[in-house]
Design a protein around this motif. Structure first.
Motif, PDB file in Angstrom:
ATOM      1  N   THR A 147       0.820  -1.212   0.000  1.00 44.26           N
ATOM      2  CA  THR A 147       0.000   0.000   0.000  1.00 44.26           C
ATOM      3  C   THR A 147       0.857   1.266   0.000  1.00 44.26           C
ATOM      4  O   THR A 147       0.317   2.369   0.023  1.00 44.26           O
ATOM      5  N   TYR A 148       2.174   1.097  -0.009  1.00 43.81           N
ATOM      6  CA  TYR A 148       3.104   2.225  -0.093  1.00 43.81           C
ATOM      7  C   TYR A 148       2.921   3.224   1.054  1.00 43.81           C
ATOM      8  O   TYR A 148       3.046   4.433   0.875  1.00 43.81           O
ATOM      9  N   SER A 179       7.365  -4.455  -3.901  1.00 42.37           N
ATOM     10  CA  SER A 179       7.081  -5.233  -5.103  1.00 42.37           C
ATOM     11  C   SER A 179       6.616  -6.613  -4.700  1.00 42.37           C
ATOM     12  O   SER A 179       7.062  -7.171  -3.712  1.00 42.37           O
ATOM     13  N   LEU A 180       5.707  -7.167  -5.499  1.00 38.07           N
ATOM     14  CA  LEU A 180       5.266  -8.543  -5.285  1.00 38.07           C
ATOM     15  C   LEU A 180       5.842  -9.467  -6.344  1.00 38.07           C
ATOM     16  O   LEU A 180       5.385 -10.585  -6.520  1.00 38.07           O
ATOM     17  N   GLU A 181       6.875  -8.997  -7.079  1.00 32.82           N
ATOM     18  CA  GLU A 181       7.552  -9.847  -8.046  1.00 32.82           C
ATOM     19  C   GLU A 181       8.266 -10.949  -7.282  1.00 32.82           C
ATOM     20  O   GLU A 181       9.195 -10.701  -6.509  1.00 32.82           O
ATOM     21  N   PHE A 182       7.829 -12.194  -7.503  1.00 32.39           N
ATOM     22  CA  PHE A 182       8.290 -13.296  -6.660  1.00 32.39           C
ATOM     23  C   PHE A 182       9.799 -13.468  -6.712  1.00 32.39           C
ATOM     24  O   PHE A 182      10.437 -13.747  -5.701  1.00 32.39           O
ATOM     25  N   SER A 183      10.390 -13.282  -7.893  1.00 31.45           N
ATOM     26  CA  SER A 183      11.828 -13.507  -8.025  1.00 31.45           C
ATOM     27  C   SER A 183      12.635 -12.527  -7.182  1.00 31.45           C
ATOM     28  O   SER A 183      13.746 -12.827  -6.760  1.00 31.45           O
ATOM     29  N   GLU A 184      12.049 -11.346  -6.876  1.00 33.24           N
ATOM     30  CA  GLU A 184      12.762 -10.334  -6.110  1.00 33.24           C
ATOM     31  C   GLU A 184      12.741 -10.614  -4.608  1.00 33.24           C
ATOM     32  O   GLU A 184      13.613 -10.176  -3.882  1.00 33.24           O
ATOM     33  N   VAL A 185      11.721 -11.306  -4.132  1.00 33.74           N
ATOM     34  CA  VAL A 185      11.605 -11.530  -2.685  1.00 33.74           C
ATOM     35  C   VAL A 185      11.801 -12.996  -2.298  1.00 33.74           C
ATOM     36  O   VAL A 185      11.725 -13.340  -1.128  1.00 33.74           O
TER      37      VAL A 185
END
Length: 318
Positions: A147-148, A179-185
């Motif tokens: 939600t920033y 971010s919800l980019e899976f590869s990043e987290v």
């Protein structure tokens, strides 16, 4: 898995792994599935430009793809040792409010997903996280801000009121991702895999929320009905004024003494390892610091809702 994601692992054995993967990609082989469950090696080789890779090297390359994508096994003694290490540093969910800690100890201290919602959800979770980081120097946390509205200033303010040994380095071990980019987290989640807490939004629940011990609760966690079955625990927070809309003299006196101290109610809506429909009060001072509350009338044996007293009801096990 996409071959591009395997390049770092493959490069340990093939210096030109990136170029080889690009050639495979150009030839239409984009995933590990394409390589391992498609054509046999000799047919695969015939589809590549001449001189790309030798047949022995191709076989070795395919073997490394298998290693990079396969689930790695561990012997029983290593699994037990790793389990003990995880439990010794397990996230306990300590708030410093004794009654609240007793109520949610099993929720935050266990494996699984804990959902926290209501008017003080973000305050509660942030306070728990920074206390844990300040208390345990080897701990770390990942905050995925969808939600920033995450405030590092609020986290720093909370730490100013926490005197644990590792408070000075707590923020160094708090990772924030927008971010919800899976590869990043993925890597962070793997390191934090023993517990996950979700701060949820709020939606209306008419005429009232059947999970709550209070008839005045007319809201509920906002995620869809399927999320209900994914959570191991659901903790609800609400302003005490909203829980007791008809007024409570002890509450009015308590809040009148110090307007910077707001009284909230925490309630366990449901849990797989905890008694549900149990609740307790707590105070948030200066917008962040959580403290115990001394609510006059506590311990009255009469009905806690009708009398407006903070008295835990008998719960039911879900």
């Amino acid at each position: 898995m996409r071959l591009r994601l395997l390049v770092p692992a493959l490069r340990e054995h093939f210096a030109d792994a990136s170029n080889i993967v690009q050639v495979f990609d150009d030839a239409g082989f984009k995933t590990s599935y394409d390589l391992l469950f498609g054509d046999p090696p000799e047919v695969l080789l015939s589809k590549l430009p001449e001189g790309t890779i030798s047949y022995p090297d191709l076989q070795a390359f395919l073997s490394q793809v298998v290693v990079a994508t396969a689930a790695h096994g561990s012997s029983g003694d290593i699994v037990i040792e790793d389990e003990h290490k995880i439990k010794s540093a397990q996230f306990g969910g300590d708030t410093g409010v004794l009654e609240l800690d007793e109520m949610v100890a099993e929720a935050f201290g266990a494996y699984g997903v804990t959902e926290v919602s209501g008017s003080a959800a973000s305050h509660l979770v942030l306070w728990i996280v920074v206390r844990h980081l300040a208390q345990y120097g080897e701990s770390s946390a990942l905050w995925i801000d969808t939600t920033y509205d995450f405030s590092v200033d609020q986290a720093a303010l909370a730490l100013q009121n926490i005197s644990f040994e590792y408070a000075a380095t707590a923020l160094d071990r708090l990772q924030v991702s927008r971010s919800l980019e899976f590869s990043e987290v993925h890597d962070a989640l793997e390191a934090l895999r023993n517990a996950l807490t979700v701060v949820n939004s709020v939606v209306a629940s008419q005429p009232q929320n059947p999970l709550s011990a209070f008839p005045s609760t007319i809201t509920k966690p906002g995620l869809g009905p399927t999320f209900t079955f994914l959570c191991d625990n659901t903790i609800w927070t609400a302003r005490a004024d909203d829980v007791f809309p008809d007024g409570d003299e002890a509450l009015k006196m308590l809040q009148g003494e110090n307007p910077n101290r707001l009284v909230f109610i925490a309630e366990c809506f449901r849990s797989r390892n905890q008694i549900s429909r149990t609740w307790c009060p707590f105070v948030i001072r200066d917008g962040i610091v959580m403290e115990e509350v001394n609510w006059a009338g506590k311990g009255n044996e009469e009905d806690p809702y009708e009398q407006g007293n903070i008295l835990a009801r008998e719960g039911s096990l879900c």
